[in-house]
Write an enzyme that holds these catalytic residues in place. Structure first.
Site, mmCIF file in Angstrom:
data_model
loop_
_atom_site.group_PDB
_atom_site.id
_atom_site.type_symbol
_atom_site.label_atom_id
_atom_site.label_comp_id
_atom_site.label_asym_id
_atom_site.label_seq_id
_atom_site.Cartn_x
_atom_site.Cartn_y
_atom_site.Cartn_z
ATOM 1 N N GLU A 139 0.864 -1.129 -0.010
ATOM 2 C CA GLU A 139 -0.044 0.056 -0.079
ATOM 3 C C GLU A 139 0.801 1.453 -0.077
ATOM 4 O O GLU A 139 1.992 1.140 0.128
ATOM 5 C CB GLU A 139 -0.797 -0.139 1.258
ATOM 6 C CG GLU A 139 -1.920 -1.316 1.260
ATOM 7 C CD GLU A 139 -2.747 -1.134 2.459
ATOM 8 O OE1 GLU A 139 -2.767 -0.316 3.348
ATOM 9 O OE2 GLU A 139 -3.718 -2.240 2.620
ATOM 10 N N SER A 144 7.587 -2.127 2.805
ATOM 11 C CA SER A 144 8.356 -3.258 3.806
ATOM 12 C C SER A 144 7.606 -3.655 4.906
ATOM 13 O O SER A 144 7.792 -4.834 5.121
ATOM 14 C CB SER A 144 9.737 -2.769 3.961
ATOM 15 O OG SER A 144 10.361 -2.457 2.739
ATOM 16 N N TRP A 168 1.202 0.070 -6.360
ATOM 17 C CA TRP A 168 2.160 -0.469 -7.295
ATOM 18 C C TRP A 168 1.995 -2.005 -7.625
ATOM 19 O O TRP A 168 2.997 -2.757 -7.410
ATOM 20 C CB TRP A 168 3.752 -0.591 -6.394
ATOM 21 C CG TRP A 168 4.003 1.019 -6.279
ATOM 22 C CD1 TRP A 168 4.475 1.792 -7.395
ATOM 23 C CD2 TRP A 168 4.062 1.911 -5.090
ATOM 24 N NE1 TRP A 168 4.542 3.175 -7.017
ATOM 25 C CE2 TRP A 168 4.576 3.110 -5.730
ATOM 26 C CE3 TRP A 168 3.629 1.455 -3.873
ATOM 27 C CZ2 TRP A 168 4.584 4.152 -4.468
ATOM 28 C CZ3 TRP A 168 3.876 2.630 -3.016
ATOM 29 C CH2 TRP A 168 4.019 3.755 -3.208
ATOM 30 N N ARG A 280 33.812 -2.002 -31.588
ATOM 31 C CA ARG A 280 34.115 -0.647 -31.332
ATOM 32 C C ARG A 280 35.476 -0.400 -31.361
ATOM 33 O O ARG A 280 36.303 -1.131 -30.414
ATOM 34 C CB ARG A 280 33.359 0.045 -30.004
ATOM 35 C CG ARG A 280 33.769 1.198 -29.740
ATOM 36 C CD ARG A 280 33.106 2.351 -30.198
ATOM 37 N NE ARG A 280 33.320 3.694 -29.901
ATOM 38 C CZ ARG A 280 33.014 4.804 -30.440
ATOM 39 N NH1 ARG A 280 32.507 4.744 -31.812
ATOM 40 N NH2 ARG A 280 33.415 6.121 -29.974
ATOM 41 N N GLY A 351 29.641 3.973 -23.512
ATOM 42 C CA GLY A 351 30.049 5.426 -23.713
ATOM 43 C C GLY A 351 28.567 6.265 -24.062
ATOM 44 O O GLY A 351 27.686 6.104 -23.754
ATOM 45 N N GLY A 352 28.986 7.239 -24.952
ATOM 46 C CA GLY A 352 27.984 8.160 -25.431
ATOM 47 C C GLY A 352 26.836 7.390 -26.163
ATOM 48 O O GLY A 352 25.569 7.590 -25.741
ATOM 49 N N GLU A 375 9.601 -6.663 -4.809
ATOM 50 C CA GLU A 375 9.307 -8.040 -4.098
ATOM 51 C C GLU A 375 10.259 -7.933 -2.649
ATOM 52 O O GLU A 375 11.166 -8.958 -2.691
ATOM 53 C CB GLU A 375 9.351 -9.126 -5.012
ATOM 54 C CG GLU A 375 8.185 -9.187 -5.593
ATOM 55 C CD GLU A 375 7.916 -10.412 -6.671
ATOM 56 O OE1 GLU A 375 8.217 -11.698 -5.838
ATOM 57 O OE2 GLU A 375 7.649 -10.357 -7.651
#
Lengths: 391, 256
Positions: A139, A144, A168, A280, A351-352, A375
């Site tokens: 709620e 918790s 949630w 890369r 990276g970018g 959970e």
């Protein structure tokens, strides 16, 4: 890489994947390539919960992995279940999360604690994906601290009247049926909470606001609202007052789900990073040649492997019906932290490009964070572990 | 050879090959005499699976055939691949326990089983993706004295009448034939199927019979394997090096 682990003959442990696990993983990869990968960024951007996809996954048996075949499920064990969730999570954390929540929470609760009539009524629909399941414990003010829940039910003849909200909740809007934990006794009494099965369309039950989330955006998260919602006592799972104890046991299994999901996300991020580091080029060579990158990958791979072992150990204990509280907390705590760490490093390696939505790792990064929260947070897992080892 | 067939039951036999996944890195061991299976994922030859087996299953599901059996000539390590076929929905499977890379040997074993167990329709993939010989199907047909209908992209069955499409360069040939027959199946005949969990579980309990091979000579064996030399570096010539370009095309590339 992870998954293909040596068989330790000295101890008799067999770390090989079974033929079933390999076939299931292969099936999910083929399915995902057609049905998940082409759409996941669209679902993510638009926060679309793809209901049709879950029906298709139901046809494949992915929505009732642990449900016995007599109730329309696949009748498999936690070992295969971990494979299912991690393979889906490797492609899309959000879809993995929804499959996990459906299987282990709603369906799992009815499977473990429902009576024969309830199992016959709900499991075949849930296990085949005809119905999507939700499970409500949390709620707004009790995450918790679930025992302080304010959602209440009072008895009126053969009926119970539920009032309050749950927050949630995965599939809070699209779920066709929800197992909801409601206070029926005194505040803070662990025997004062009861589990009810409530179907969509029951008067007084409606969905509230849908959450706009950082990650896991294709997995629907919403509020459940109960206003004088009248539910027959035959919808109680087990006996009144048993709900909290049931919920804790459901979460013991649920933690394996989130561990498996974390594992999938971490594996996905690692695989993408290894591939990218080889392709890369900087300074005239692949960036994998640089120790700064190679060592990152080594750490990531080691942690993924450890997370996998913890997760499969918890699954194995669960299969043997041994007490799994500590080990599922180990797995959930460690694997979720690894998912966050590995996907963070993955963004760094990219990276970018890693910061853009044209590459897959920013999504792993966003999705992973749910795993250390949902959970039971990492802190709660540590509490569970500490309590258990200090007993 | 002529056989009398009763078509009260239409049984389809689907021979499958156990092949490395298409993304596998190919290498060899034992002085390049054996394929290196280390770390390789083995799959049902895609032509056998997607087209032959799936179409056979469709024919059964639509009531035009009664039974679909998988047959494979190979050792026990190919059983996981056979079970992949069973997971898709085949009724049962037979493994002839023999190792061979000789097409005629393999065809003989399959033809022998088909003859003794009265299979009227044999659906093969048009080729296997590891040897690409396209040989076994036609050899089975020859050994059984069945017609061989090659490279079908569509197949229908009405009683014992087969209708199939064969794609040609820029066109389609519609062919009609009678079972018993061997049909080799090409792209387009069926859509890929994904096994479901039930299929995967059921595969473990479906009959998988192991039979010893019938004595037959192995005519051919692979002496050694080699890889194609990788693509060599790109050579660039400037406008004033036409002679060198012609020479390179003639002597190195050997294309002119």
């Amino acid at each position: 890489m992870s998954g293909e682990i040596l068989n330790d003959v000295s101890t008799g442990f067999d770390f090989h994947l079974t033929e079933n696990q390999k076939m299931i993983a292969d099936m999910i990869r083929k399915f995902g390539k057609e049905e998940i990968l082409p759409h996941l960024m669209h679902w993510d951007e638009e926060q679309i919960f793809p209901v049709d996809l879950f029906r298709k996954m139901g046809e494949l048996g992915l929505m009732g992995v642990l449900v016995p075949q007599e109730y329309g499920g696949a009748g498999l064990t936690y070992t295969e279940y971990v494979t299912v969730i991690s393979e889906i999570g490797k492609m899309c954390g959000a879809i993995g999360l929804s499959v996990a929540a459906h299987n282990s929470l709603c369906t799992g609760h009815i499977l473990q604690f429902g009576n024969e009539e309830q199992k016959r009524k709900y499991l075949p629909k849930l296990a085949t994906g005809q119905w999507i399941g939700a499970w409500g414990l949390t709620e707004a003010n009790t995450g918790s601290d679930a025992m302080r829940m304010k959602c209440v039910a009072r008895k009126e003849g053969d009926y119970w009247i539920i009032n309050g909200t749950k927050n949630w909740i995965t599939h809070g809007i699209s779920g066709d049926v929800v197992v909801v934990l409601v206070r029926t006794g005194e505040l803070l009494d662990s025997h004062g909470i009861t589990a009810f099965i409530v179907e969509r369309g029951t008067p007084g039950f409606r969905a509230g606001k849908k959450e706009n989330k950082l990650g896991m955006r294709a997995s629907e998260t919403a509020e459940l609202i109960f206003e004088n919602c009248k539910v027959h006592e035959s919808q109680i799972i087990g006996q009144p007052g048993e709900g909290f104890i049931q919920a804790m046991k459901v979460l013991d299994g649920g933690r394996i789900s989130i561990a498996a999901l974390s594992l999938g996300i971490a594996k996905g991020a690692l695989e993408a990073s290894v591939k990218y580091a080889k392709e890369r080029h900087q300074f005239g060579q692949p960036i994998a040649n640089f120790q700064a990158i190679a060592f990152k990958l080594a750490d990531m791979a080691t942690e993924v492997e450890a997370a996998e072992l913890l997760t499969f150990k918890a699954a194995d204990l669960k299969n043997k019906e041994e007490k799994v509280t500590r080990h599922s907390a180990f797995a959930k705590y460690y694997a979720s932290e690894v998912a966050v760490k590995v996907s963070t490093e993955a963004v760094q390696i990219f990276g970018g490009y890693g910061y853009t939505k044209d590459f897959p790792v920013e999504k792993y990064y966003r999705d992973s964070k749910l795993c250390t929260i949902g959970e039971g947070t990492s802190e709660i897992q540590k509490l569970v572990i500490a309590r258990d080892i200090l007993k | 050879m002529l056989y009398l067939h009763s078509f009260e039951i239409m049984k389809i036999l689907v021979p499958i090959s156990n092949v490395p996944d298409t993304t596998s890195k190919i290498s060899f061991t034992d002085n390049d005499t054996r394929f290196n299976g280390q770390g390789i994922t083995w799959i049902v030859n895609p032509y056998d699976e997607w087209y032959a087996l799936v179409r056979a299953l469709e024919l059964k599901e639509s009531g035009k055939a009664d039974k679909v059996t998988i047959i494979h000539v190979g050792l026990s390590d190919s059983e996981p691949t056979i079970r992949k076929g069973l997971a898709l929905g085949a009724d049962d499977a037979v493994r002839i326990n023999a190792e061979s890379s000789d097409s005629l040997y393999v065809a003989y074993q399959i033809a022998d089983y088909a003859k003794n167990n009265s299979y009227e329709l044999i659906l093969t993939g048009k080729e296997s993706i590891q040897y690409n010989g396209s040989a076994v199907g036609s050899m089975i047909a020859a050994l059984l004295d069945y017609p061989f209908l090659s490279q079908a992209s569509f197949l229908d069955l009405n009683g014992t009448t087969l209708t199939l499409h064969v794609e040609t360069e820029g066109g389609i040939k519609v062919v009609e034939g009678q079972a018993p027959a061997v049909v080799s199946c090409a792209k387009g005949m069926a859509e890929q199927r994904i096994p479901n969990m039930r299929g995967i579980m059921a595969a473990r309990t479906k009959p998988l019979q192991t039979l010893d091979p019938k004595p037959f000579r192995q005519n051919v064996k692979v002496r050694n394997f080699g890889l194609n030399p990788g693509r060599s570096e790109c050579k660039l010539f400037t406008e004033d090096q036409l002679d060198k370009l012609v020479e390179a095309l003639h002597k190195e590339a050997k294309v002119i």
